[in-house]
Motif scaffolding. Structure first.
Motif, PDB file in Angstrom:
ATOM      1  N   GLU A  22       5.556   8.908  -9.675  1.00 32.65           N
ATOM      2  CA  GLU A  22       5.541   8.255 -10.990  1.00 32.65           C
ATOM      3  C   GLU A  22       4.246   8.534 -11.752  1.00 32.65           C
ATOM      4  O   GLU A  22       4.066   8.051 -12.877  1.00 32.65           O
ATOM      5  CB  GLU A  22       5.731   6.742 -10.806  1.00 32.65           C
ATOM      6  CG  GLU A  22       7.111   6.377 -10.270  1.00 32.65           C
ATOM      7  CD  GLU A  22       7.191   4.922  -9.808  1.00 32.65           C
ATOM      8  OE1 GLU A  22       6.159   4.206  -9.911  1.00 32.65           O
ATOM      9  OE2 GLU A  22       8.265   4.518  -9.339  1.00 32.65           O
ATOM     10  N   GLY A  23       3.322   9.283 -11.121  1.00 35.29           N
ATOM     11  CA  GLY A  23       2.080   9.657 -11.789  1.00 35.29           C
ATOM     12  C   GLY A  23       0.968   8.648 -11.655  1.00 35.29           C
ATOM     13  O   GLY A  23      -0.038   8.720 -12.390  1.00 35.29           O
ATOM     14  N   LYS A  24       1.116   7.704 -10.722  1.00 32.89           N
ATOM     15  CA  LYS A  24       0.092   6.663 -10.568  1.00 32.89           C
ATOM     16  C   LYS A  24      -1.078   7.169  -9.736  1.00 32.89           C
ATOM     17  O   LYS A  24      -0.912   8.019  -8.866  1.00 32.89           O
ATOM     18  CB  LYS A  24       0.717   5.426  -9.921  1.00 32.89           C
ATOM     19  CG  LYS A  24       1.728   4.748 -10.846  1.00 32.89           C
ATOM     20  CD  LYS A  24       2.443   3.599 -10.191  1.00 32.89           C
ATOM     21  CE  LYS A  24       3.439   2.973 -11.180  1.00 32.89           C
ATOM     22  NZ  LYS A  24       4.247   1.927 -10.554  1.00 32.89           N
ATOM     23  N   VAL A  25      -2.259   6.616 -10.016  1.00 33.44           N
ATOM     24  CA  VAL A  25      -3.466   7.010  -9.290  1.00 33.44           C
ATOM     25  C   VAL A  25      -3.653   6.094  -8.089  1.00 33.44           C
ATOM     26  O   VAL A  25      -2.988   5.070  -7.940  1.00 33.44           O
ATOM     27  CB  VAL A  25      -4.714   6.942 -10.207  1.00 33.44           C
ATOM     28  CG1 VAL A  25      -4.556   7.927 -11.351  1.00 33.44           C
ATOM     29  CG2 VAL A  25      -4.928   5.529 -10.737  1.00 33.44           C
ATOM     30  N   TYR A  26      -4.602   6.481  -7.215  1.00 34.23           N
ATOM     31  CA  TYR A  26      -4.800   5.757  -5.956  1.00 34.23           C
ATOM     32  C   TYR A  26      -5.011   4.258  -6.171  1.00 34.23           C
ATOM     33  O   TYR A  26      -4.458   3.427  -5.452  1.00 34.23           O
ATOM     34  CB  TYR A  26      -5.988   6.335  -5.189  1.00 34.23           C
ATOM     35  CG  TYR A  26      -5.807   7.751  -4.701  1.00 34.23           C
ATOM     36  CD1 TYR A  26      -4.571   8.375  -4.755  1.00 34.23           C
ATOM     37  CD2 TYR A  26      -6.884   8.461  -4.191  1.00 34.23           C
ATOM     38  CE1 TYR A  26      -4.405   9.674  -4.318  1.00 34.23           C
ATOM     39  CE2 TYR A  26      -6.732   9.772  -3.738  1.00 34.23           C
ATOM     40  CZ  TYR A  26      -5.489  10.363  -3.813  1.00 34.23           C
ATOM     41  OH  TYR A  26      -5.322  11.646  -3.375  1.00 34.23           O
ATOM     42  N   LYS A  27      -5.832   3.894  -7.164  1.00 34.93           N
ATOM     43  CA  LYS A  27      -6.149   2.478  -7.371  1.00 34.93           C
ATOM     44  C   LYS A  27      -4.898   1.687  -7.773  1.00 34.93           C
ATOM     45  O   LYS A  27      -4.696   0.550  -7.325  1.00 34.93           O
ATOM     46  CB  LYS A  27      -7.235   2.336  -8.435  1.00 34.93           C
ATOM     47  CG  LYS A  27      -8.624   2.730  -7.962  1.00 34.93           C
ATOM     48  CD  LYS A  27      -9.674   2.464  -9.038  1.00 34.93           C
ATOM     49  CE  LYS A  27     -11.066   2.835  -8.542  1.00 34.93           C
ATOM     50  NZ  LYS A  27     -12.112   2.591  -9.575  1.00 34.93           N
ATOM     51  N   GLN A  28      -4.045   2.273  -8.623  1.00 31.43           N
ATOM     52  CA  GLN A  28      -2.811   1.604  -9.029  1.00 31.43           C
ATOM     53  C   GLN A  28      -1.884   1.396  -7.843  1.00 31.43           C
ATOM     54  O   GLN A  28      -1.292   0.331  -7.668  1.00 31.43           O
ATOM     55  CB  GLN A  28      -2.086   2.430 -10.100  1.00 31.43           C
ATOM     56  CG  GLN A  28      -2.753   2.439 -11.456  1.00 31.43           C
ATOM     57  CD  GLN A  28      -2.032   3.377 -12.414  1.00 31.43           C
ATOM     58  OE1 GLN A  28      -1.992   4.585 -12.182  1.00 31.43           O
ATOM     59  NE2 GLN A  28      -1.463   2.815 -13.465  1.00 31.43           N
ATOM     60  N   ILE A  29      -1.769   2.437  -7.009  1.00 30.49           N
ATOM     61  CA  ILE A  29      -0.904   2.354  -5.828  1.00 30.49           C
ATOM     62  C   ILE A  29      -1.427   1.288  -4.873  1.00 30.49           C
ATOM     63  O   ILE A  29      -0.652   0.474  -4.342  1.00 30.49           O
ATOM     64  CB  ILE A  29      -0.826   3.724  -5.124  1.00 30.49           C
ATOM     65  CG1 ILE A  29      -0.178   4.766  -6.050  1.00 30.49           C
ATOM     66  CG2 ILE A  29      -0.040   3.620  -3.819  1.00 30.49           C
ATOM     67  CD1 ILE A  29      -0.239   6.187  -5.526  1.00 30.49           C
ATOM     68  N   SER A  60      -5.882  -1.128   0.541  1.00 32.10           N
ATOM     69  CA  SER A  60      -7.174  -0.599   0.091  1.00 32.10           C
ATOM     70  C   SER A  60      -6.985   0.850  -0.336  1.00 32.10           C
ATOM     71  O   SER A  60      -6.026   1.514   0.086  1.00 32.10           O
ATOM     72  CB  SER A  60      -8.203  -0.679   1.217  1.00 32.10           C
ATOM     73  OG  SER A  60      -7.857   0.219   2.257  1.00 32.10           O
ATOM     74  N   THR A  61      -7.874   1.338  -1.170  1.00 31.32           N
ATOM     75  CA  THR A  61      -7.780   2.727  -1.620  1.00 31.32           C
ATOM     76  C   THR A  61      -7.893   3.687  -0.445  1.00 31.32           C
ATOM     77  O   THR A  61      -7.204   4.715  -0.404  1.00 31.32           O
ATOM     78  CB  THR A  61      -8.898   3.022  -2.640  1.00 31.32           C
ATOM     79  OG1 THR A  61      -8.833   2.082  -3.695  1.00 31.32           O
ATOM     80  CG2 THR A  61      -8.754   4.430  -3.211  1.00 31.32           C
ATOM     81  N   ARG A  70      -5.283   6.680   0.804  1.00 34.90           N
ATOM     82  CA  ARG A  70      -5.686   8.058   1.101  1.00 34.90           C
ATOM     83  C   ARG A  70      -5.221   8.469   2.499  1.00 34.90           C
ATOM     84  O   ARG A  70      -4.773   9.605   2.711  1.00 34.90           O
ATOM     85  CB  ARG A  70      -7.210   8.193   1.005  1.00 34.90           C
ATOM     86  CG  ARG A  70      -7.752   8.073  -0.401  1.00 34.90           C
ATOM     87  CD  ARG A  70      -9.278   8.271  -0.410  1.00 34.90           C
ATOM     88  NE  ARG A  70      -9.852   8.004  -1.717  1.00 34.90           N
ATOM     89  CZ  ARG A  70      -9.850   8.875  -2.721  1.00 34.90           C
ATOM     90  NH1 ARG A  70      -9.316  10.077  -2.548  1.00 34.90           N
ATOM     91  NH2 ARG A  70     -10.396   8.553  -3.874  1.00 34.90           N
ATOM     92  N   THR A  71      -5.319   7.549   3.461  1.00 38.11           N
ATOM     93  CA  THR A  71      -4.869   7.849   4.828  1.00 38.11           C
ATOM     94  C   THR A  71      -3.368   8.122   4.850  1.00 38.11           C
ATOM     95  O   THR A  71      -2.897   9.065   5.502  1.00 38.11           O
ATOM     96  CB  THR A  71      -5.193   6.662   5.764  1.00 38.11           C
ATOM     97  OG1 THR A  71      -6.600   6.459   5.779  1.00 38.11           O
ATOM     98  CG2 THR A  71      -4.706   6.943   7.178  1.00 38.11           C
ATOM     99  N   HIS A  72      -2.602   7.293   4.122  1.00 41.44           N
ATOM    100  CA  HIS A  72      -1.149   7.511   4.042  1.00 41.44           C
ATOM    101  C   HIS A  72      -0.845   8.886   3.453  1.00 41.44           C
ATOM    102  O   HIS A  72       0.051   9.606   3.947  1.00 41.44           O
ATOM    103  CB  HIS A  72      -0.497   6.422   3.185  1.00 41.44           C
ATOM    104  CG  HIS A  72      -0.306   5.118   3.903  1.00 41.44           C
ATOM    105  ND1 HIS A  72       0.221   5.023   5.171  1.00 41.44           N
ATOM    106  CD2 HIS A  72      -0.578   3.843   3.515  1.00 41.44           C
ATOM    107  CE1 HIS A  72       0.278   3.749   5.534  1.00 41.44           C
ATOM    108  NE2 HIS A  72      -0.210   3.000   4.550  1.00 41.44           N
ATOM    109  N   LEU A  73      -1.563   9.260   2.409  1.00 38.40           N
ATOM    110  CA  LEU A  73      -1.329  10.561   1.772  1.00 38.40           C
ATOM    111  C   LEU A  73      -1.663  11.703   2.725  1.00 38.40           C
ATOM    112  O   LEU A  73      -0.926  12.708   2.787  1.00 38.40           O
ATOM    113  CB  LEU A  73      -2.164  10.680   0.497  1.00 38.40           C
ATOM    114  CG  LEU A  73      -1.666   9.843  -0.685  1.00 38.40           C
ATOM    115  CD1 LEU A  73      -2.638   9.918  -1.847  1.00 38.40           C
ATOM    116  CD2 LEU A  73      -0.291  10.337  -1.124  1.00 38.40           C
TER     117      LEU A  73
END
Length: 362
Positions: free
Chosen positions: A315-322, A329-330, A334-337
């Motif tokens: 959907e184009g969302k950035v890490y903080k939004q997710i 936590s951010t 990142r770990t999930h990605l």
């Protein structure tokens, strides 16, 4: 020889007529039996067979790619389903879709089946079938595509089986083509719509291709649910999947510029829960590339949380939004990605989203 009371009571003329009718029916039976046997050698499109062979020989075999290759061809669908329904166990005689069959069979079994398949090529006509295989396949695939679009519009869940019944709905025509030289032209005459043609078949032959197709499907050992849809796809009171196939068949004719009955189109659409507005949208979309929901066939290697993260990436969302939406936590995002990229073999977010979308996981 002793005649039965009924036969003894007949006049000579009546007895002669009854004898002629029996001979006529026996002739029908012999023709159809010979045609059923001829269908054992119905060929696959060479290109479909070759693509399937290339897929099953890869180091990592994708179930969804194999299913798509099989579902593109009438003969391959028949062969895979028949083999799948012969496997001993609780699924014997109950395999209703190519997805089920491919999951049940080993890649080696599918490869062997494809290797043995007879093939046809547009540029190399067969003396037995002439141009029938390509004409039949083109209409089958068009009906299959229309059925999948209808399933998306109506929220129909049995899409895997629908891909089979839509592709095979007219197999009875191949039987009649082999049994009666000159079919369909000499039988259909000036009949224009599918409804007019089916009535001509019943009047001229005493049977129609839908009924014959159902008999053939049962003869092949395909499940009742598949045979019944094939048999009833031209019934005026068709419901459920048979109504989906009936409407898809009419829409395939429409998309090819052939006559269809607007009344029958709308009546059948209402049976599956679609009104004029939804039907217009489907009819408009049909000439264009399919944009419906991709079926999820390959098992998703991602966890539920990883899928949620990837959806938001798409959907184009950035890490903080997710992180905010999922109460994470951010660094956890990142770990999930990182895990998503590793599981999918993707190098970046665009590739990960594309791969997951193509496989129907998003």
């Amino acid at each position: 020889m002793t005649l039965s009371p009924t036969a003894a009571a007949m006049s000579p003329a009546t007895a002669e007529t009854a004898g002629a009718q029996r001979h006529h029916n026996e002739g029908h039976g012999r023709r159809l039996t010979a045609a059923f046997e001829a269908l054992e050698a119905f060929p696959a499109l060479a290109e479909s067979r070759n693509r399937l062979l290339a897929l099953v020989q890869q180091e990592r075999v994708s179930t969804s790619d194999v299913v798509a290759a099989v579902e593109s061809d009438v003969a391959l669908v028949i062969a895979v389903l028949r083999l799948g329904n012969q496997v001993e166990g609780k699924t014997r005689g109950k395999v209703e879709s190519v997805v089920q069959a491919v999951e049940l069979l080993s890649p080696e079994a599918v490869q062997g089946l494809a290797s043995r398949a007879r093939t046809f090529d547009f540029f190399e006509r067969s003396a037995v079938w002439d141009a029938a295989p390509e004409r039949f396949r083109l209409h089958g695939v068009a009906t299959q595509r229309a059925a999948d679009r209808l399933a998306t519009e109506a929220g129909y869940e049995d899409r895997d089986r629908l891909m089979v019944t839509a592709l095979l709905h007219d197999i009875g025509k191949l039987v009649l083509m082999h049994a009666y030289p000159g079919y369909p032209a000499k039988v259909h005459g000036d009949a224009r719509t599918p409804e007019e043609r089916i009535h001509r078949e019943r009047r001229e032959l005493g049977v129609d291709h839908a009924l014959v197709g159902g008999v053939l499907a049962r003869r092949w050992g395909l499940p009742k649910a598949v045979a019944s849809v094939i048999e009833r796809h031209h019934a005026d009171d068709a419901t459920g999947e048979a109504a989906f196939v009936r409407l898809a068949d009419m829409l395939a004719h429409y998309a090819q510029g052939l006559p269809v009955s607007p009344t029958e189109l709308l009546k059948t659409a209402r049976v599956i829960g679609l009104g004029p507005t939804e039907l217009r949208a489907v009819m408009y979309d049909l000439p264009y590339p399919t944009t419906g929901r991709t079926r999820q066939i390959d098992p998703c290697p991602l966890s539920g949380r990883e899928v949620e993260v990837l959806k938001r990436l798409a959907e184009g969302k950035v890490y903080k939004q997710i992180a905010l939406e999922l109460s994470l936590s951010t660094s956890t995002v990142r770990t999930h990605l990182h895990n998503i990229y590793g599981k999918l073999g993707a190098v970046d977010r665009a590739q990960a989203v594309l791969m997951a979308t193509e496989r129907g996981w998003l």
